[in-house]
Design a protein around this motif. Structure first.
Motif, PDB file in Angstrom:
ATOM      1  N   GLU A   1       0.791  -1.220   0.000  1.00 28.29           N
ATOM      2  CA  GLU A   1       0.000   0.000   0.000  1.00 28.29           C
ATOM      3  C   GLU A   1       0.827   1.275   0.000  1.00 28.29           C
ATOM      4  OE1 GLU A   1      -2.545   0.197   3.404  1.00 28.29           O
ATOM      5  OE2 GLU A   1      -0.961  -0.302   4.837  1.00 28.29           O
ATOM      6  N   SER A   2       2.141   1.164   0.246  1.00 24.51           N
ATOM      7  CA  SER A   2       2.984   2.365   0.262  1.00 24.51           C
ATOM      8  C   SER A   2       4.024   2.383  -0.846  1.00 24.51           C
ATOM      9  CB  SER A   2       3.695   2.489   1.613  1.00 24.51           C
ATOM     10  OG  SER A   2       4.695   1.490   1.746  1.00 24.51           O
ATOM     11  N   GLY A   3       4.399   1.217  -1.336  1.00 25.84           N
ATOM     12  CA  GLY A   3       5.428   1.138  -2.369  1.00 25.84           C
ATOM     13  C   GLY A   3       6.835   1.360  -1.851  1.00 25.84           C
ATOM     14  N   LYS A   4       7.014   1.446  -0.543  1.00 26.10           N
ATOM     15  CA  LYS A   4       8.327   1.788  -0.005  1.00 26.10           C
ATOM     16  C   LYS A   4       9.308   0.625  -0.126  1.00 26.10           C
ATOM     17  CE  LYS A   4       6.930   3.001   4.027  1.00 26.10           C
ATOM     18  NZ  LYS A   4       7.076   3.596   5.358  1.00 26.10           N
ATOM     19  N   PRO A   5      10.602   0.918  -0.087  1.00 26.31           N
ATOM     20  CA  PRO A   5      11.606  -0.142  -0.150  1.00 26.31           C
ATOM     21  C   PRO A   5      11.443  -1.155   0.975  1.00 26.31           C
ATOM     22  CG  PRO A   5      12.625   1.989  -0.525  1.00 26.31           C
ATOM     23  CD  PRO A   5      11.212   2.261  -0.093  1.00 26.31           C
ATOM     24  N   ARG A   6      11.935  -2.365   0.720  1.00 22.82           N
ATOM     25  CA  ARG A   6      11.790  -3.442   1.704  1.00 22.82           C
ATOM     26  C   ARG A   6      12.425  -3.073   3.044  1.00 22.82           C
ATOM     27  NH1 ARG A   6       8.262  -7.702   2.084  1.00 22.82           N
ATOM     28  NH2 ARG A   6       9.092  -9.309   3.464  1.00 22.82           N
ATOM     29  N   VAL A   7      13.579  -2.428   3.010  1.00 24.72           N
ATOM     30  CA  VAL A   7      14.242  -2.057   4.261  1.00 24.72           C
ATOM     31  C   VAL A   7      13.360  -1.130   5.077  1.00 24.72           C
ATOM     32  CG1 VAL A   7      16.159  -0.757   5.268  1.00 24.72           C
ATOM     33  CG2 VAL A   7      16.598  -2.406   3.447  1.00 24.72           C
ATOM     34  N   ASP A   8      12.780  -0.130   4.445  1.00 24.31           N
ATOM     35  CA  ASP A   8      11.938   0.813   5.170  1.00 24.31           C
ATOM     36  C   ASP A   8      10.726   0.114   5.784  1.00 24.31           C
ATOM     37  OD1 ASP A   8      13.718   2.753   4.449  1.00 24.31           O
ATOM     38  OD2 ASP A   8      12.440   3.691   2.938  1.00 24.31           O
ATOM     39  N   ALA A   9      10.174  -0.863   5.080  1.00 18.93           N
ATOM     40  CA  ALA A   9       9.044  -1.619   5.625  1.00 18.93           C
ATOM     41  C   ALA A   9       9.482  -2.452   6.826  1.00 18.93           C
ATOM     42  CB  ALA A   9       8.444  -2.518   4.548  1.00 18.93           C
ATOM     43  N   GLU A  10      10.629  -3.080   6.725  1.00 20.99           N
ATOM     44  CA  GLU A  10      11.111  -3.921   7.819  1.00 20.99           C
ATOM     45  C   GLU A  10      11.491  -3.108   9.044  1.00 20.99           C
ATOM     46  OE1 GLU A  10      14.214  -6.206   6.034  1.00 20.99           O
ATOM     47  OE2 GLU A  10      12.818  -7.639   5.115  1.00 20.99           O
ATOM     48  N   VAL A  11      11.966  -1.884   8.836  1.00 25.93           N
ATOM     49  CA  VAL A  11      12.289  -1.016   9.970  1.00 25.93           C
ATOM     50  C   VAL A  11      11.040  -0.729  10.797  1.00 25.93           C
ATOM     51  CG1 VAL A  11      12.956   1.348  10.585  1.00 25.93           C
ATOM     52  CG2 VAL A  11      14.368   0.023   9.011  1.00 25.93           C
ATOM     53  N   GLU A  12       9.905  -0.569  10.139  1.00 26.34           N
ATOM     54  CA  GLU A  12       8.668  -0.307  10.873  1.00 26.34           C
ATOM     55  C   GLU A  12       8.334  -1.459  11.815  1.00 26.34           C
ATOM     56  OE1 GLU A  12       5.344   1.638   9.079  1.00 26.34           O
ATOM     57  OE2 GLU A  12       6.417   1.875   7.169  1.00 26.34           O
ATOM     58  N   ILE A  13       8.616  -2.669  11.398  1.00 27.05           N
ATOM     59  CA  ILE A  13       8.345  -3.838  12.238  1.00 27.05           C
ATOM     60  C   ILE A  13       9.299  -3.856  13.432  1.00 27.05           C
ATOM     61  CG2 ILE A  13       8.369  -6.359  12.296  1.00 27.05           C
ATOM     62  CD1 ILE A  13       7.546  -6.059   9.224  1.00 27.05           C
ATOM     63  N   SER A  14      10.567  -3.595  13.184  1.00 23.00           N
ATOM     64  CA  SER A  14      11.526  -3.521  14.292  1.00 23.00           C
ATOM     65  C   SER A  14      11.125  -2.435  15.283  1.00 23.00           C
ATOM     66  CB  SER A  14      12.934  -3.242  13.745  1.00 23.00           C
ATOM     67  OG  SER A  14      13.363  -4.278  12.898  1.00 23.00           O
ATOM     68  N   PHE A  15      10.581  -1.368  14.770  1.00 24.84           N
ATOM     69  CA  PHE A  15      10.176  -0.229  15.595  1.00 24.84           C
ATOM     70  C   PHE A  15       9.070  -0.623  16.569  1.00 24.84           C
ATOM     71  CE2 PHE A  15       7.721   3.924  15.753  1.00 24.84           C
ATOM     72  CZ  PHE A  15       8.624   4.587  16.556  1.00 24.84           C
ATOM     73  N   ILE A  16       8.016  -1.268  16.086  1.00 22.80           N
ATOM     74  CA  ILE A  16       6.921  -1.633  16.982  1.00 22.80           C
ATOM     75  C   ILE A  16       7.362  -2.710  17.967  1.00 22.80           C
ATOM     76  CG2 ILE A  16       5.883  -3.333  15.409  1.00 22.80           C
ATOM     77  CD1 ILE A  16       3.137  -2.483  16.501  1.00 22.80           C
ATOM     78  N   VAL A  17       8.240  -3.599  17.541  1.00 19.62           N
ATOM     79  CA  VAL A  17       8.767  -4.611  18.461  1.00 19.62           C
ATOM     80  C   VAL A  17       9.518  -3.932  19.605  1.00 19.62           C
ATOM     81  CG1 VAL A  17      10.481  -6.462  18.677  1.00 19.62           C
ATOM     82  CG2 VAL A  17       8.834  -6.486  16.787  1.00 19.62           C
ATOM     83  N   ASP A  18      10.323  -2.933  19.268  1.00 24.79           N
ATOM     84  CA  ASP A  18      11.083  -2.187  20.271  1.00 24.79           C
ATOM     85  C   ASP A  18      10.145  -1.432  21.211  1.00 24.79           C
ATOM     86  OD1 ASP A  18      13.506  -1.382  21.424  1.00 24.79           O
ATOM     87  OD2 ASP A  18      13.700   0.361  20.127  1.00 24.79           O
ATOM     88  N   LEU A  19       9.139  -0.784  20.650  1.00 23.16           N
ATOM     89  CA  LEU A  19       8.172  -0.047  21.462  1.00 23.16           C
ATOM     90  C   LEU A  19       7.439  -0.959  22.439  1.00 23.16           C
ATOM     91  CD1 LEU A  19       6.579   2.218  18.720  1.00 23.16           C
ATOM     92  CD2 LEU A  19       7.829   3.054  20.709  1.00 23.16           C
ATOM     93  N   LEU A  20       6.987  -2.104  21.968  1.00 27.69           N
ATOM     94  CA  LEU A  20       6.273  -3.040  22.831  1.00 27.69           C
ATOM     95  C   LEU A  20       7.148  -3.504  23.984  1.00 27.69           C
ATOM     96  CD1 LEU A  20       4.433  -5.025  20.039  1.00 27.69           C
ATOM     97  CD2 LEU A  20       3.289  -3.898  21.965  1.00 27.69           C
ATOM     98  N   GLY A  21       8.421  -3.762  23.697  1.00 24.04           N
ATOM     99  CA  GLY A  21       9.327  -4.177  24.757  1.00 24.04           C
ATOM    100  C   GLY A  21       9.546  -3.085  25.782  1.00 24.04           C
ATOM    101  N   TYR A  22       9.775  -1.864  25.309  1.00 23.75           N
ATOM    102  CA  TYR A  22      10.093  -0.770  26.232  1.00 23.75           C
ATOM    103  C   TYR A  22       8.907  -0.410  27.117  1.00 23.75           C
ATOM    104  CZ  TYR A  22      11.287   3.861  27.976  1.00 23.75           C
ATOM    105  OH  TYR A  22      11.505   4.937  28.796  1.00 23.75           O
TER     106      TYR A  22
END
Length: 509
Positions: A84-105
């Motif tokens: 839905e965004s067309g963004k590069p794979r890295v940028d999409a994967e960073v979003e997943i790492s971000f929410i994982v980090d937020l949930l932990g913190y």
């Protein structure tokens, strides 16, 4: 930051979601009516007391279970983000790492952050009371997010609100709603209490979320943010707004030129420049200006632009929609017509919503590219005589979200940072403040009000504060100041207060 208006959207219809790189449809979601949003809000509100009663430890279980689900479905989530965004794979994967980090913190710190505080009384006279501050979550937090990070933007507010014990009703952008819908499905799939729901739709749906919420967190354009602030003011609903930005970078003559070039290019172009804290204007001291521009152009021309599949191939993707492409095109064309030069890029590719990374020189503050939010892959670079001129130009803006200073003298950088009109200043770095949850992230001026994160405050913002005064010593039948007034007793009270508050001989006057 672009965002849908709050105007009435008319009859409910399905929204078609497209990939901006290809223009192809990738899914549909319903555009919910105000009545549907109200019903959804009522269901979340009804479930919230039990969620709050779980306490931070009980909620931690569900948040970390949700983290497990996200990691187990990381590839599918990245696929949805890309679709839905067309963004590069890295940028999409960073979003997943971000929410994982937020949930932990947030899940692991919630118990400490939400525990009652016991401030010391300000004077010995008041030590007859034990003071406490308790935190009670807002029953329903309404969150409205833009399209640039379909997972990361909702996560930034959903996670701390849930950790605080609030129920959450999310209205994602109608441009990128599919990831949010999948996120809500995941919450349901793990069997978590039904305190998180997603209301899809356009402006009228967002307005209904605002009307039903006890607290509103909005991220998006300044124009829409002002409308939300007005709507909240009418009902005295508290809110926090992260709005537009025009973030400056100042490059001093003693900067590490290679790091400055790399860091500014990343800060300006990551996610194709569609980031709230994107570097949108650069001020470079004259003695290094030409060398900086030459290296920046060389680096930018190395970047790969295109539509990623499920592997890492490109650095920049398409812009999110035609409206954003039009803004970027207008800013660049207007600058060139006014005397600026595009050292690289400068024209749409003609394919989808792709726009090449563009470096502009010979720019000034008569040009929109230096004063209005572009939100795209454009780096305007302006030559300045010295740091004072750079600071003056950096502050010549109604926006104040973030800024950066590039110099080898950290002491000087700190002094300059404190002179900048910005909620955050990064020294020799860009964007990094978004990943430090212990400091606040908020804008000044037209960039918003309130802040995200900031350690304990990141959870407490989603709570009402309740002050308690409890006797710390045995109480008298009647306090000195109570009726009926007795002059001698009042005099004792007044003299005591003066003795502890005043200074010098006036303490005993």
């Amino acid at each position: 930051m672009s965002s849908p208006d709050l105007a009435d959207a008319g009859a409910s219809t399905d929204l078609i979601v497209t990939n901006p790189g290809t223009g192809s449809p990738v899914g549909t979601v319903p555009s919910l009516s105000a009545e549907s949003v109200t019903a959804m809000a009522g269901a979340v509100r009804a479930a919230q007391p039990a969620w709050e009663a779980l306490g931070p430890t009980g909620r931690k279980h569900w948040l970390l279970t949700f983290q497990d689900w996200i990691l187990d479905h990381a590839a599918d989530l990245a696929d949805t983000i890309q679709s839905e965004s067309g963004k590069p794979r890295v940028d999409a994967e960073v979003e997943i790492s971000f929410i994982v980090d937020l949930l932990g913190y947030w899940s692991r710190h919630a118990a400490k952050f939400l525990a009652d505080r016991h401030p010391a009384p300000h004077t010995p006279l008041m030590r007859v009371k034990r003071l406490s501050v308790a935190y009670s979550p807002y029953p329903l937090v309404g969150i409205i997010t833009p399209w640039n990070f379909p997972l990361g933007m909702p996560a930034a507010d959903i996670v701390p609100a849930l950790a605080a014990g609030a129920g959450v009703l999310l209205k994602p952008s109608e441009v990128t709603p599919l990831t949010a819908v999948r996120l809500a499905e995941g919450w349901s799939e793990i069997g978590a209490p039904p305190v998180f729901a997603v209301a899809t739709g356009a402006g009228a749906t967002g307005a209904a979320v605002v009307e039903n919420a006890d607290y509103v967190q909005f991220t998006g354009s300044t124009a829409t943010g002002k409308k939300i602030a007005a709507a909240c003011a009418a009902t005295l609903t508290p809110y926090s707004l992260e709005l537009g930005g025009k973030d400056p970078a100042i490059v001093l003559a003693d900067a590490d030129l290679d790091r400055a070039v790399q860091g500014i290019a990343y800060g300006a172009l990551v996610n194709t420049g569609q980031l709230c804290v994107s570097i949108e204007r650069v001020y470079v001291e004259a003695s290094i200006h030409d060398r900086f521009v030459a290296r920046l152009v060389d680096h930018v021309e190395e970047l790969r632009v295109g539509l990623d599949g499920r592997s890492i191939e490109h650095d920049l993707g398409p812009l999110a929609n035609d409206a954003q492409l039009a803004i970027v095109t207008r800013h660049v064309e207007q600058a060139i017509a006014s005397g600026a030069t595009a050292r690289t890029g400068g024209k749409p590719t003609g394919t989808g919503t792709f726009y090449p990374p563009t470096v502009l020189v010979d720019v000034d503050h008569t040009m929109e590219c230096m004063t209005e939010e572009t939100f795209g892959p454009v780096i305007p670079v302006m030559k300045v005589a010295n740091a004072d001129e750079a600071i003056a130009l950096a502050n010549d803006s109604r926006y104040g979200l973030s800024a950066s200073v590039w110099t080898s003298d950290k002491g000087r950088a700190g002094a300059i940072a404190r002179r900048l009109f910005a909620g955050t200043v990064n020294v020799n770095d860009s964007v990094v403040n978004l990943f430090h949850y212990t400091i606040p992230h908020g804008g000044w001026g037209q960039s918003g009000t309130g802040a995200r994160w900031g350690g304990a405050q990141g959870l407490r913002k989603y709570c009402r504060q309740q002050a308690l005064t409890i006797p710390a010593v045995p109480t008298m039948k009647k306090e000195l100041a109570w009726f009926p007034y007795v002059p001698d007793k009042i005099a004792i009270l007044q003299k005591s207060m003066r003795a502890f508050a005043a200074r010098g001989k006036r303490r005993f006057g």
